[in-house]
Design an enzyme around this catalytic site. Structure first.
Site, mmCIF file in Angstrom:
data_model
loop_
_atom_site.group_PDB
_atom_site.id
_atom_site.type_symbol
_atom_site.label_atom_id
_atom_site.label_comp_id
_atom_site.label_asym_id
_atom_site.label_seq_id
_atom_site.Cartn_x
_atom_site.Cartn_y
_atom_site.Cartn_z
ATOM 1 N N ASP A 241 -14.805 -4.444 -1.674
ATOM 2 C CA ASP A 241 -14.698 -4.259 -0.233
ATOM 3 C C ASP A 241 -16.060 -4.504 0.410
ATOM 4 O OD1 ASP A 241 -12.140 -3.367 -0.905
ATOM 5 O OD2 ASP A 241 -12.676 -1.250 -0.794
ATOM 6 N N ASP B 187 0.874 -1.180 0.000
ATOM 7 C CA ASP B 187 0.000 0.000 0.000
ATOM 8 C C ASP B 187 0.908 1.226 0.000
ATOM 9 O OD1 ASP B 187 -2.307 -1.468 0.095
ATOM 10 O OD2 ASP B 187 -2.605 -1.272 2.260
#
Lengths: 259, 205
Positions: free
Chosen positions: A130, A11
């Protein structure tokens, strides 16, 4: 026999690898290229990089970062964050990535999946989703709802239905990322991962919550995922890929053991 | 010079980067004379057979590909590039392809729904026949695959490697004179893949 894949996830914020818990309070963990080389030489099966602030900042993905990582590793490399158009996809592929992960922007504009799939092939286009648990089973019969923008926006869309629709639109693979599990190291969200793996014919990747080899075993054997994304437990140095794979191999999970 | 044929069939950068990782310069090109005069030709590709054949036709590249495959130039097909070397592909409701290696391309039809299509990931090769491109590569080595269709050549003599997936054992690498072709992606298969590409750069068929 096809082996199960372990995919470290980088990330990125401001060209540094970070890690948060439930997508918050990110801490700096290191330089992306160095970490990418380390994981690649350490035996990971694939690598993914997310430019995690691109979408929220409304800017295109950091293409220089993609290039630097692509140049330094010779294993499959997926990239996500801020990808909104065919043009964005093309730039990422030309920079040397082979898969493009779309998430929030595909929810807003599902047609981008079909366009990308037609232009570059289904194997290039990965749907990141998600899902979060919801009690509103009228809108979301599976009990899981799609969220976007780092779990900030609830979309009133059923997660399993969205996965099936994306498959029809031409997605090549689906990453199921759980916010409830993200960064907790309490294990993957097995239930929704399995529901989606059962509902589609394309490979499914479990993401969020890996804390020990048993969690990965469960993602593969219980949720029937084809691959698992890991971050925290590798980034902190607690586990090496080799150690994770040795454990999974001893559990009987097919792993690539030579590299 | 190594020419990587650009026919708008996806990701060629990673092939070029793999050659540069072993210190060999390769150019990505759709120029006919660059391809026909190259020392070695790499014919990669991802995507669908139908559009690949259309692009090859539109770019006027079909004669050039046939010429280098016929004139002894070391030639390496990868993935879709391999599939369209055969006569026919079942993809896109059936497409006539190059016919450089006899056979066709078929779709995986696993009886077990948990065997996902496309096959994505690392799988083993069984070496069926020795070949210079497989020098120093062990039987059972793992390579990276991404595909829904697989090559089914008529002649088992052209099969260099096989791989098991979706109830079958398919030809994962083919070889016929100066033409070699992999269903897997050597450019994405780490050190072992680079070894195969290195072998290709030294190959004199």
């Amino acid at each position: 026999m096809l082996t199960k894949r372990i995919i470290p996830c980088l990330d990125i914020i401001n060209r540094r690898v970070t890690k948060g818990v439930k997508f918050k309070n990110n801490v700096d963990l290191g330089a992306p290229v160095k970490m990418a080389i380390g994981y690649s030489e350490g035996g990971c099966d694939e690598l993914v990089m997310y430019d995690i602030t691109a979408s929220a900042e409304g800017r295109p993905i950091d293409i220089g970062m993609v290039q630097d990582i692509a140049k330094s590793i010779r294993i499959p490399f997926a990239v996500g964050g801020g990808i909104a158009t065919l043009e964005d996809m093309s730039r990422v592929l030309l920079a040397g990535a082979e898969k493009i992960s779309v998430n929030s922007l595909a929810v807003q504009n599902p047609d981008i999946i079909a366009q990308g799939s037609r232009a570059f092939g289904a194997q290039c286009i990965v749907l990141g989703m998600d899902p979060v648990a919801t009690s509103d089973t009228r809108t979301c019969p599976s009990g899981y709802e799609v969220t976007t923008r780092g779990f900030r926006e609830h979309k009133g869309m059923d997660a399993v239905e969205w996965a099936k629709r994306a498959e029809q639109l031409g997605i090549g693979e689906i990453v199921v990322n759980s916010v409830d599990a993200d960064g907790t190291r309490d294990g993957f969200e097995l239930k929704v991962t399995r529901m989606i793996a059962e509902a589609v014919r394309v490979p499914v990747v479990a993401s969020g919550g890996a804390g020990c080899p048993e969690h990965l075993r469960d993602a593969f054997n219980v949720a029937r995922a084809d691959a698992a994304i890991v971050a925290g437990l590798l980034h902190t140095g607690e586990y090496s890929i080799k150690r994770l794979k040795d454990a999974l191999d001893s559990f009987g999970v097919p792993m690539r053991m030579h590299w | 010079m190594i020419a990587i044929v650009d026919y708008k069939a996806g990701n060629l950068t990673s092939v070029q980067l793999a050659f540069s990782a072993i210190g060999r310069e390769a150019v990505v090109t759709s120029d006919i004379s660059a391809i026909t005069s190259a020392d070695r030709v790499v014919f990669p590709g991802v995507g669908a057979a139908g559009s690949a054949m259309r692009h090859l036709t539109d770019l006027g590249l079909l004669p050039a590909i046939r010429a280098v495959a016929a004139n002894g130039t070391p030639f390496l097909g990868i993935c879709l590039g391999t599939q369209i070397l055969l006569n026919h592909s079942d993809e896109d409701n059936g497409v006539e392809t190059l016919g450089i290696i006899r056979g066709n391309t078929q779709k995986f039809k696993p009886s077990d729904p948990w065997q996902k299509v496309p096959q994505i990931g690392w799988n083993r090769i069984r070496i069926e026949k020795k070949h210079p491109l497989l020098d120093n590569i062990e039987d059972g080595s793992e390579f990276y695959f991404v595909h829904s269709y697989y090559p089914a050549p008529d002649n088992f003599g052209s099969v260099l490697c096989t791989t098991d997936y979706a109830d079958i054992s398919f030809a994962s690498m083919l070889g016929c004179g100066n033409v070699a072709a992999t269903q897997f992606h050597p450019e994405k298969s780490g050190r072992i893949g680079l070894r195969l590409l290195e072998n290709f750069t030294r190959w004199n068929p």
